[in-house]
Scaffold this motif. Structure first.
Motif, PDB file in Angstrom:
ATOM      1  N   LYS A  88      -8.883   5.927  -3.100  1.00 59.01           N
ATOM      2  CA  LYS A  88      -7.944   7.363  -3.321  1.00 59.01           C
ATOM      3  C   LYS A  88      -6.794   7.367  -2.276  1.00 59.01           C
ATOM      4  CE  LYS A  88      -9.005  11.717  -4.202  1.00 59.01           C
ATOM      5  NZ  LYS A  88     -10.080  13.256  -4.139  1.00 59.01           N
ATOM      6  N   VAL A  89      -7.654   7.738  -1.158  1.00 56.77           N
ATOM      7  CA  VAL A  89      -7.214   8.146   0.375  1.00 56.77           C
ATOM      8  C   VAL A  89      -6.369   6.886   1.282  1.00 56.77           C
ATOM      9  CG1 VAL A  89      -7.719  10.589   0.978  1.00 56.77           C
ATOM     10  CG2 VAL A  89      -8.859   8.735   0.693  1.00 56.77           C
ATOM     11  N   GLY A  90      -5.492   5.891   0.520  1.00 62.30           N
ATOM     12  CA  GLY A  90      -4.638   5.334   1.250  1.00 62.30           C
ATOM     13  C   GLY A  90      -3.736   6.066   2.290  1.00 62.30           C
ATOM     14  N   SER A  91      -3.008   6.457   1.590  1.00 57.62           N
ATOM     15  CA  SER A  91      -1.604   6.570   2.276  1.00 57.62           C
ATOM     16  C   SER A  91      -2.157   6.945   3.691  1.00 57.62           C
ATOM     17  CB  SER A  91      -1.384   7.646   1.075  1.00 57.62           C
ATOM     18  OG  SER A  91      -1.277   8.726   1.193  1.00 57.62           O
ATOM     19  N   ILE A  92      -2.999   8.284   3.451  1.00 58.55           N
ATOM     20  CA  ILE A  92      -3.246   8.583   4.849  1.00 58.55           C
ATOM     21  C   ILE A  92      -3.453   8.583   6.132  1.00 58.55           C
ATOM     22  CG2 ILE A  92      -5.569   9.331   4.407  1.00 58.55           C
ATOM     23  CD1 ILE A  92      -3.754  11.579   6.436  1.00 58.55           C
ATOM     24  N   GLY A  93      -4.147   7.166   5.406  1.00 59.44           N
ATOM     25  CA  GLY A  93      -4.545   6.320   7.265  1.00 59.44           C
ATOM     26  C   GLY A  93      -2.955   5.339   7.612  1.00 59.44           C
ATOM     27  N   GLU A  94      -2.295   4.880   6.755  1.00 54.57           N
ATOM     28  CA  GLU A  94      -0.743   4.315   6.896  1.00 54.57           C
ATOM     29  C   GLU A  94      -0.193   4.961   7.394  1.00 54.57           C
ATOM     30  OE1 GLU A  94       0.441   2.805   2.960  1.00 54.57           O
ATOM     31  OE2 GLU A  94      -1.387   1.926   2.324  1.00 54.57           O
ATOM     32  N   TYR A  95       0.392   6.264   7.115  1.00 56.29           N
ATOM     33  CA  TYR A  95       0.681   7.124   7.805  1.00 56.29           C
ATOM     34  C   TYR A  95       0.117   7.060   9.015  1.00 56.29           C
ATOM     35  CZ  TYR A  95       3.093  11.991   8.857  1.00 56.29           C
ATOM     36  OH  TYR A  95       4.019  12.507   9.034  1.00 56.29           O
ATOM     37  N   ILE A  96      -0.785   7.775   9.335  1.00 59.77           N
ATOM     38  CA  ILE A  96      -1.362   7.879  10.564  1.00 59.77           C
ATOM     39  C   ILE A  96      -0.947   6.444  12.183  1.00 59.77           C
ATOM     40  CG2 ILE A  96      -3.084   7.814  12.259  1.00 59.77           C
ATOM     41  CD1 ILE A  96      -4.499   9.474  10.066  1.00 59.77           C
ATOM     42  N   ARG A  97      -1.150   5.276  11.259  1.00 55.57           N
ATOM     43  CA  ARG A  97      -0.649   4.433  11.578  1.00 55.57           C
ATOM     44  C   ARG A  97       1.249   3.850  12.046  1.00 55.57           C
ATOM     45  NH1 ARG A  97      -3.916  -1.626  11.297  1.00 55.57           N
ATOM     46  NH2 ARG A  97      -4.820   0.017  12.353  1.00 55.57           N
ATOM     47  N   GLU A  98       1.181   4.667  10.697  1.00 57.31           N
ATOM     48  CA  GLU A  98       3.026   4.557  11.425  1.00 57.31           C
ATOM     49  C   GLU A  98       3.519   5.693  12.473  1.00 57.31           C
ATOM     50  OE1 GLU A  98       6.534   5.672   7.904  1.00 57.31           O
ATOM     51  OE2 GLU A  98       4.886   4.294   7.174  1.00 57.31           O
ATOM     52  N   GLN A  99       3.020   6.760  12.087  1.00 54.20           N
ATOM     53  CA  GLN A  99       3.195   7.311  13.354  1.00 54.20           C
ATOM     54  C   GLN A  99       2.701   6.952  14.311  1.00 54.20           C
ATOM     55  OE1 GLN A  99       5.219  10.602  13.194  1.00 54.20           O
ATOM     56  NE2 GLN A  99       5.731   9.800  11.044  1.00 54.20           N
ATOM     57  N   ARG A 100       1.811   6.017  14.793  1.00 53.76           N
ATOM     58  CA  ARG A 100       0.835   5.523  15.750  1.00 53.76           C
ATOM     59  C   ARG A 100       2.134   4.233  16.711  1.00 53.76           C
ATOM     60  NH1 ARG A 100      -2.264   1.741  17.213  1.00 53.76           N
ATOM     61  NH2 ARG A 100      -2.680   1.477  15.225  1.00 53.76           N
ATOM     62  N   THR A 101       2.010   3.523  15.668  1.00 57.37           N
ATOM     63  CA  THR A 101       3.059   2.636  15.845  1.00 57.37           C
ATOM     64  C   THR A 101       5.043   2.583  16.854  1.00 57.37           C
ATOM     65  OG1 THR A 101       3.322   2.095  13.287  1.00 57.37           O
ATOM     66  CG2 THR A 101       1.561   0.483  14.517  1.00 57.37           C
ATOM     67  N   GLN A 102       5.201   3.908  15.281  1.00 54.40           N
ATOM     68  CA  GLN A 102       6.063   4.440  16.036  1.00 54.40           C
ATOM     69  C   GLN A 102       6.693   5.271  17.663  1.00 54.40           C
ATOM     70  OE1 GLN A 102       8.359   7.400  13.673  1.00 54.40           O
ATOM     71  NE2 GLN A 102       8.305   5.873  11.485  1.00 54.40           N
ATOM     72  N   ALA A 103       4.897   6.192  17.625  1.00 54.19           N
ATOM     73  CA  ALA A 103       5.071   6.606  18.900  1.00 54.19           C
ATOM     74  C   ALA A 103       5.472   6.255  19.935  1.00 54.19           C
ATOM     75  CB  ALA A 103       3.905   7.182  18.966  1.00 54.19           C
TER      76      ALA A 103
END
Lengths: 175, 175
Positions: free
Chosen positions: B5-20
């Motif tokens: 169910k909650v797949g996007s939250i993790g991807e979102y975090i990783r995305e933000q992290r790699t962007q940072a």
DNA sequence: CCACGGTGCTTGCAGTTGCAAACGCACTGG
DNA sequence: CCAGTGCGTTTGCAACTGCAAGCACCGTGG
């Protein structure tokens, strides 16, 4: 304002629930959680997860954001400027209406604050109207300082037949 | 139910992290969570609690609200109007006051819709939370259908000595 | 009187979170 | 070639969440 009062989240929930005049079991059912767990949450014995918090907010018909702020899970942001900023930015009302809304909102804030910081529970306790559209008590309660919407609306409605007599249903939104 | 169910939250975090451009361990340290747990969160193997989510948001220097929305824990703001949303989300007013504000605002909207919508309501379209200096002309021109703020405020001021004690008699309004 | 429905609260228990420790991998350099 | 350091991941385990079942209490009324 970090989050030293994590226990306040439960009190806040219980306050909102009692204000809405619904039982613990009713809210638990509406929120989709078990009654014992809700009981423990309200007494601060358990720290509900965000998901549960969200469901409780829905069951209470209040903003999940308010709950998160109460739980210290969201920075306090600027709640006052949220309303004020939104009013200022609204393009569908006239300047005068804007001023009226701003004055009303600030009056409410001042009224709540002037009441008593110690027993601020009182500020929220005199709110009789339940968030749920059960029976909308249009009559003016004598023990409530805040007048009914009809009373307030009667002041600035240019055409009484269009607004007050016509229809004022505040629950028409919520999608 | 594992976690589909909650797949996007993790991807979102990783995305933000790699962007940072920070490592998993760095973010974990900044957020105050363990590295393995953050790893599992990012891959959707764990469903972080609101507290952890908040800490991660802080570590990422992003709005916790954005994370909550991503996690599906907060409705994507702006249901109807910014004003209504802000009023509903405000935590410093009572339920009754909330209803009053909503009623007033909707009354204004309806009133405008009945008459001429764009007469003097083109003021703030770009004022998205812009703290512009409020020009309070309390003068109140009598040619406007909307009453002066004083009239409206007189209704819900709890102070009996101020105007009306509790009950409302908007007789003061005269053409 | 005791059954009945209502309130909120306490008690085990499955399932999960969240972490410390350890793992596999890539890169550095002694 | 093997120590040292970085990365993300896997693995048990304590601690917790969240629930079903049951408790104690209060007001009705058969």
């Amino acid at each position: 304002m970090a989050l030293p009062k994590v226990g306040s989240i439960g009190e806040y929930i219980r306050e909102q629930r009692t204000q809405a005049k619904i039982s613990l079991r009713q809210l638990a059912a509406a929120a989709g959680v078990s009654n014992p767990y809700l009981s423990q949450i309200e007494r601060g014995l358990r720290k509900p997860s965000a998901e549960i918090l969200n469901q409780i907010a829905k069951g209470l018909r209040i903003s999940a954001q308010a709950l998160y702020v109460q739980a210290g899970l969201i920075e306090d942001r600027e709640p006052d400027s949220d309303v004020l900023a939104a009013v200022k930015a609204d393009e569908f009302i006239t300047e005068r209406q804007r001023q009226v809304l701003i004055d009303i909102y600030e009056s409410f804030r001042k009224e709540n604050r002037a009441g008593a910081p110690d027993e601020n529970a009182q500020t929220a306790k005199n709110a009789h109207s339940a968030p749920e559209p059960r029976e909308r008590d249009a009559g003016s309660s004598p023990d409530d300082e805040t007048p009914s919407p009809e009373e307030v609306l009667a002041v600035f409605t240019p055409d009484p037949a269009s607004s007050v007599n016509g229809h004022v249903t505040p629950e028409t939104r919520e999608g």
